[in-house]
Write a protein that holds these residues in place. Structure first.
Motif, PDB file in Angstrom:
ATOM      1  N   SER A 260       0.815  -1.217   0.000  1.00 37.97           N
ATOM      2  CA  SER A 260       0.000   0.000   0.000  1.00 37.97           C
ATOM      3  C   SER A 260       0.845   1.263   0.000  1.00 37.97           C
ATOM      4  CB  SER A 260      -0.942   0.003   1.211  1.00 37.97           C
ATOM      5  OG  SER A 260      -0.195   0.038   2.427  1.00 37.97           O
ATOM      6  N   ASN A 261       2.060   1.196   0.541  1.00 42.89           N
ATOM      7  CA  ASN A 261       2.978   2.343   0.536  1.00 42.89           C
ATOM      8  C   ASN A 261       4.282   1.873  -0.101  1.00 42.89           C
ATOM      9  OD1 ASN A 261       4.735   4.459   1.000  1.00 42.89           O
ATOM     10  ND2 ASN A 261       4.106   4.791   3.131  1.00 42.89           N
ATOM     11  N   SER A 262       4.345   1.977  -1.426  1.00 43.12           N
ATOM     12  CA  SER A 262       5.503   1.446  -2.157  1.00 43.12           C
ATOM     13  C   SER A 262       6.771   2.255  -1.928  1.00 43.12           C
ATOM     14  CB  SER A 262       5.189   1.388  -3.655  1.00 43.12           C
ATOM     15  OG  SER A 262       4.848   2.673  -4.154  1.00 43.12           O
ATOM     16  N   ASN A 263       6.646   3.471  -1.422  1.00 44.35           N
ATOM     17  CA  ASN A 263       7.843   4.249  -1.098  1.00 44.35           C
ATOM     18  C   ASN A 263       8.514   3.726   0.171  1.00 44.35           C
ATOM     19  OD1 ASN A 263       7.569   6.082  -3.259  1.00 44.35           O
ATOM     20  ND2 ASN A 263       6.093   7.309  -2.096  1.00 44.35           N
ATOM     21  N   ALA A 264       7.702   3.207   1.085  1.00 44.99           N
ATOM     22  CA  ALA A 264       8.233   2.766   2.372  1.00 44.99           C
ATOM     23  C   ALA A 264       8.818   1.360   2.321  1.00 44.99           C
ATOM     24  CB  ALA A 264       7.137   2.828   3.431  1.00 44.99           C
ATOM     25  N   ALA A 265       8.277   0.509   1.466  1.00 42.33           N
ATOM     26  CA  ALA A 265       8.737  -0.884   1.435  1.00 42.33           C
ATOM     27  C   ALA A 265       8.540  -1.493   0.059  1.00 42.33           C
ATOM     28  CB  ALA A 265       7.992  -1.714   2.475  1.00 42.33           C
ATOM     29  N   THR A 266       9.403  -2.438  -0.266  1.00 38.77           N
ATOM     30  CA  THR A 266       9.245  -3.252  -1.466  1.00 38.77           C
ATOM     31  C   THR A 266       9.274  -4.712  -1.048  1.00 38.77           C
ATOM     32  OG1 THR A 266      11.638  -3.209  -1.880  1.00 38.77           O
ATOM     33  CG2 THR A 266      10.302  -1.562  -3.008  1.00 38.77           C
TER      34      THR A 266
ATOM     35  N   MET B 274       2.364 -17.405   1.390  1.00 36.45           N
ATOM     36  CA  MET B 274       0.946 -17.729   1.593  1.00 36.45           C
ATOM     37  C   MET B 274       0.066 -16.569   1.163  1.00 36.45           C
ATOM     38  SD  MET B 274       1.529 -19.293   5.426  1.00 36.45           S
ATOM     39  CE  MET B 274      -0.208 -19.614   5.722  1.00 36.45           C
ATOM     40  N   ASP B 275      -1.087 -16.902   0.574  1.00 36.60           N
ATOM     41  CA  ASP B 275      -2.069 -15.864   0.269  1.00 36.60           C
ATOM     42  C   ASP B 275      -2.482 -15.209   1.582  1.00 36.60           C
ATOM     43  OD1 ASP B 275      -1.851 -16.724  -2.284  1.00 36.60           O
ATOM     44  OD2 ASP B 275      -3.905 -17.464  -2.488  1.00 36.60           O
ATOM     45  N   SER B 276      -2.381 -13.885   1.659  1.00 40.58           N
ATOM     46  CA  SER B 276      -2.658 -13.219   2.942  1.00 40.58           C
ATOM     47  C   SER B 276      -2.744 -11.709   2.760  1.00 40.58           C
ATOM     48  CB  SER B 276      -1.544 -13.528   3.946  1.00 40.58           C
ATOM     49  OG  SER B 276      -0.297 -13.057   3.439  1.00 40.58           O
ATOM     50  N   THR B 277      -3.282 -11.059   3.794  1.00 41.12           N
ATOM     51  CA  THR B 277      -3.250  -9.605   3.915  1.00 41.12           C
ATOM     52  C   THR B 277      -2.635  -9.301   5.273  1.00 41.12           C
ATOM     53  OG1 THR B 277      -5.233  -9.331   2.559  1.00 41.12           O
ATOM     54  CG2 THR B 277      -4.606  -7.483   3.976  1.00 41.12           C
ATOM     55  N   GLN B 278      -1.496  -8.589   5.296  1.00 36.70           N
ATOM     56  CA  GLN B 278      -0.740  -8.382   6.527  1.00 36.70           C
ATOM     57  C   GLN B 278      -0.492  -6.898   6.776  1.00 36.70           C
ATOM     58  OE1 GLN B 278       2.428 -11.524   7.200  1.00 36.70           O
ATOM     59  NE2 GLN B 278       2.270 -11.693   4.967  1.00 36.70           N
ATOM     60  N   ASN B 279      -0.261  -6.584   8.053  1.00 39.87           N
ATOM     61  CA  ASN B 279       0.009  -5.195   8.448  1.00 39.87           C
ATOM     62  C   ASN B 279       1.478  -5.046   8.814  1.00 39.87           C
ATOM     63  OD1 ASN B 279       0.117  -3.090  10.988  1.00 39.87           O
ATOM     64  ND2 ASN B 279      -1.216  -2.402   9.320  1.00 39.87           N
ATOM     65  N   LEU B 280       2.121  -4.037   8.242  1.00 36.96           N
ATOM     66  CA  LEU B 280       3.558  -3.799   8.458  1.00 36.96           C
ATOM     67  C   LEU B 280       3.789  -2.402   9.007  1.00 36.96           C
ATOM     68  CD1 LEU B 280       6.615  -4.498   7.980  1.00 36.96           C
ATOM     69  CD2 LEU B 280       6.319  -3.525   5.681  1.00 36.96           C
ATOM     70  N   ASN B 281       4.584  -2.333  10.089  1.00 37.05           N
ATOM     71  CA  ASN B 281       5.067  -1.058  10.618  1.00 37.05           C
ATOM     72  C   ASN B 281       6.593  -1.073  10.561  1.00 37.05           C
ATOM     73  OD1 ASN B 281       2.443  -0.204  11.342  1.00 37.05           O
ATOM     74  ND2 ASN B 281       2.595  -1.322  13.280  1.00 37.05           N
ATOM     75  N   ILE B 282       7.187  -0.064   9.951  1.00 41.41           N
ATOM     76  CA  ILE B 282       8.648   0.055   9.907  1.00 41.41           C
ATOM     77  C   ILE B 282       9.061   1.041  10.997  1.00 41.41           C
ATOM     78  CG2 ILE B 282      10.645   0.670   8.491  1.00 41.41           C
ATOM     79  CD1 ILE B 282       8.970  -0.014   6.021  1.00 41.41           C
ATOM     80  N   LYS B 283       9.682   0.528  12.070  1.00 42.03           N
ATOM     81  CA  LYS B 283       9.999   1.355  13.234  1.00 42.03           C
ATOM     82  C   LYS B 283      11.340   2.069  13.103  1.00 42.03           C
ATOM     83  CE  LYS B 283       7.187   1.432  15.614  1.00 42.03           C
ATOM     84  NZ  LYS B 283       5.866   2.101  15.450  1.00 42.03           N
TER      85      LYS B 283
ATOM     86  N   ALA C 291       7.646   4.087   8.583  1.00 44.56           N
ATOM     87  CA  ALA C 291       6.218   4.318   8.294  1.00 44.56           C
ATOM     88  C   ALA C 291       5.386   3.263   9.011  1.00 44.56           C
ATOM     89  CB  ALA C 291       5.964   4.273   6.792  1.00 44.56           C
ATOM     90  N   ASP C 292       4.121   3.576   9.263  1.00 48.35           N
ATOM     91  CA  ASP C 292       3.203   2.645   9.921  1.00 48.35           C
ATOM     92  C   ASP C 292       2.007   2.327   9.017  1.00 48.35           C
ATOM     93  OD1 ASP C 292       4.683   2.414  12.217  1.00 48.35           O
ATOM     94  OD2 ASP C 292       3.671   4.078  13.245  1.00 48.35           O
ATOM     95  N   ASN C 293       1.305   1.297   9.431  1.00 43.55           N
ATOM     96  CA  ASN C 293       0.049   0.918   8.784  1.00 43.55           C
ATOM     97  C   ASN C 293       0.198   0.677   7.271  1.00 43.55           C
ATOM     98  OD1 ASN C 293      -1.458   1.086  11.205  1.00 43.55           O
ATOM     99  ND2 ASN C 293      -1.506   3.333  10.978  1.00 43.55           N
ATOM    100  N   ILE C 294       1.205  -0.110   6.928  1.00 45.91           N
ATOM    101  CA  ILE C 294       1.417  -0.513   5.535  1.00 45.91           C
ATOM    102  C   ILE C 294       0.737  -1.868   5.334  1.00 45.91           C
ATOM    103  CG2 ILE C 294       3.137  -1.036   3.766  1.00 45.91           C
ATOM    104  CD1 ILE C 294       5.155   0.533   5.574  1.00 45.91           C
ATOM    105  N   THR C 295      -0.047  -2.002   4.293  1.00 44.29           N
ATOM    106  CA  THR C 295      -0.749  -3.257   4.020  1.00 44.29           C
ATOM    107  C   THR C 295      -0.027  -4.042   2.928  1.00 44.29           C
ATOM    108  OG1 THR C 295      -2.880  -2.273   4.618  1.00 44.29           O
ATOM    109  CG2 THR C 295      -2.933  -4.300   3.304  1.00 44.29           C
ATOM    110  N   LEU C 296       0.280  -5.305   3.227  1.00 40.28           N
ATOM    111  CA  LEU C 296       0.890  -6.203   2.251  1.00 40.28           C
ATOM    112  C   LEU C 296      -0.157  -7.243   1.848  1.00 40.28           C
ATOM    113  CD1 LEU C 296       4.331  -6.947   4.003  1.00 40.28           C
ATOM    114  CD2 LEU C 296       3.702  -4.988   2.558  1.00 40.28           C
ATOM    115  N   THR C 297      -0.475  -7.312   0.558  1.00 40.35           N
ATOM    116  CA  THR C 297      -1.488  -8.252   0.078  1.00 40.35           C
ATOM    117  C   THR C 297      -0.833  -9.247  -0.878  1.00 40.35           C
ATOM    118  OG1 THR C 297      -3.182  -6.523   0.238  1.00 40.35           O
ATOM    119  CG2 THR C 297      -3.709  -8.498  -1.066  1.00 40.35           C
ATOM    120  N   THR C 298      -0.796 -10.501  -0.464  1.00 39.38           N
ATOM    121  CA  THR C 298      -0.178 -11.560  -1.273  1.00 39.38           C
ATOM    122  C   THR C 298      -1.267 -12.448  -1.856  1.00 39.38           C
ATOM    123  OG1 THR C 298       1.769 -11.575   0.177  1.00 39.38           O
ATOM    124  CG2 THR C 298       1.444 -13.499  -1.238  1.00 39.38           C
TER     125      THR C 298
END
Length: 514
Positions: A78-84, A92-101, A266-273
């Motif tokens: 969801s935030n391609s600038n913060a993470a790749t 696994m097929d999933s939707t996950q929440n990522l925070n980069i501290k 950044a916080d509240n990044i969504t990863l959808t696999t």
């Protein structure tokens, strides 16, 4: 070969006569040489074709036999600038929440100015000029700093300096220094700004460093300011994935099939696999393209104008032609060397028949269904509207890159979207069948090597047989030539005697008349 001088007494062109008399033997030699050359070209044609078949067999076709070729996953961020994210096959097929501290950092020190009086110290400045008349020691602790008063077990990197050392020689000592385990740091001296710079070799807390205070360190500006603003401690990257904390000495994390690279806090990044249906389609399309290229090659070779329509040129015939004429003529022969070849025809038919076969596929509900390529909108073009050498090529309905069928409904994409497992199971079975068929066609025999669709061993023995045939024809030609040269030589000798006798009689009668 001996020098032959003939025709001096008879006046005959014995060279031409003998050439005519031995022309049949010369023709046999030229034919044998030409046939061997043609065989060499034929071997080269087969080697090139066989290489393409083996490449298809070992490459795309081999991989398409396994489900991993179809289990393509992709992860959107969801935030391609913060993470790749790079998605592995086992993700696994999933939707996950990522925070980069925090991001990984390397330890870094901007040294304070080194001066001699009011002037900045240069590379040649000696230690004694900096007040180190007795030299001293420069030392750094390498590793993660202890916490909560724990014992400091970090390694020490140190060098001794003497009063006569210049800044340049001290820099060289520092660059060469290592700890007992081989750890080291990056050092540089910026003469323009009169400062040392120090950094860790890598990012992360374990690669960080700290300063060991001493007069020598102070003299060279290797100290921290009171507020510590000129020093950065090495730190690990820290992320939270679904509420769980992970650390890494770099900004890259490998977690459950995902390779996550943190680029900014950044916080509240969504990863959808999820399943990458376009990847499945692209792989199938790629395999069919390689198959099509191969089948077009077979058809082009098989349907070519037969080489036997054009005789091999002798050296005399080549001498009478231009280089381009010779090249064009030989190209016609080379292009038609495999025309109507039984092996080409058999391989082509075997592959075509396999690709038109049906396979029993188990569906999600446990039932079975007989499917073929036609079930997914994949078929050859119309026989009469398709060029002869492209009639075996397969087309995917709806393929935007194929003008012949781009306007048709794309059944393959629809099947991938609704039931990717069905598509995967079918093409896995199809690929296995095609792979097995090629394996059978390339089995080694008495006449062919393994992984070879043509009789390379037989051709090699035929080439050797031509060597014997050419040698025998050459000997026969030379023997015939020698025979005729000897006969004409005897004739010339006899004529020489006759001429000599005639001369003597003429002289005798001429003398009596005087």
């Amino acid at each position: 070969m001996p020098i032959r001088i003939t025709g001096m007494n008879s006046g005959l062109d014995t060279e031409s006569i003998i050439t005519a008399l031995t022309s049949s033997k010369k023709t046999k030699l030229d034919t044998a040489n030409g046939d061997q050359k043609k065989l060499t070209w034929r071997q080269e044609k087969w080697k090139d074709l066989n290489k393409k078949v083996v490449s298809f067999y070992n490459g795309m076709l081999s991989s398409m036999r396994f489900s991993t070729a179809y289990s393509k996953k992709t992860t959107s961020v969801s935030n391609s600038n913060a993470a790749t994210v790079i998605t592995g096959d086992n993700a696994m097929d999933s939707t996950q929440n990522l925070n980069i501290k925090s991001l990984a950092k390397s330890g870094y020190l901007t040294g304070q100015e080194v001066k001699v009086g009011d002037e900045k110290a240069g590379n040649s400045t000696k230690m004694e000029q900096l007040g180190l008349s007795s030299g001293g020691t420069l030392a750094f602790k390498i590793g993660k700093a202890p916490e909560n008063g724990a014992e400091d077990n970090r390694e020490t990197l140190s060098v001794d300096v003497t009063a006569g050392d210049s800044i340049e020689s001290v820099l060289n000592k520092l660059r060469a220094a290592t700890t007992e385990s081989g750890a080291s740091l990056n050092f540089n001296y910026d003469e323009k700004n009169g400062r040392f710079f120090v950094s860790s070799k890598e990012t992360g807390a374990e690669a960080s460093f700290d300063l060991v205070e001493s007069d020598a360190m102070t003299a060279l500006g290797l100290t921290k300011k009171a507020d510590g603003s000129n020093y950065i401690a090495g730190e690990d990257a820290v992320i939270e994935l679904n509420g769980e904390k992970f650390t890494s000495k770099s900004n890259t994390f490998e977690i459950n099939g995902l390779t996550i690279t943190a680029n900014e806090v950044a916080d509240n990044i969504t990863l959808t696999t999820k399943q990458d249906t376009s990847g499945i389609y692209d792989n199938i399309k790629k395999m069919l393209k390689e198959y099509n290229d191969l089948m077009k090659e077979f058809a082009t070779l098989y349907n070519a104008d037969p080489a036997k329509k054009y005789k091999m040129l002798t050296d005399d015939e080549k001498d009478a032609m231009s280089d381009s004429e010779v090249e064009d003529w030989e190209k016609k022969i080379k292009d038609g060397l495999l025309a109507k070849d039984d092996t080409v025809g058999n391989v082509r038919t075997a592959l075509r028949d396999l690709m038109s076969s049906s396979f029993e596929i188990t569906l999600k509900d446990g039932s079975t269904q007989s499917l073929s390529l036609a079930s997914f909108g994949i078929a050859t073009g119309s026989y009469f509207s398709t060029e002869e050498n492209e009639r075996d090529m397969l087309h995917i309905d709806g393929d935007p890159d194929d003008s012949a069928v781009s306007g048709n409904t794309d059944l393959l994409k629809a099947a991938i979207s609704t039931d990717p497992d069905k598509v995967m199971n079918f093409f896995t079975e199809l690929s296995k069948g095609l792979y097995s068929k090629l394996s059978d066609l390339m089995k080694g025999t008495e006449y062919s090597s393994s992984f070879t669709i043509y009789e390379d061993k037989l051709m090699a023995s035929q080439y050797s047989a031509y060597n014997t045939k050419i040698s025998d024809a050459q000997k026969a030609l030379e023997a015939a030539q020698d025979k005729y040269y000897k006969q004409f030589s005897k004739m010339e000798t006899a004529l020489a005697k006759v001429n000599s006798s005639s001369g003597s009689l003429s002289s005798f009668f001429g003398g009596g008349g005087g």
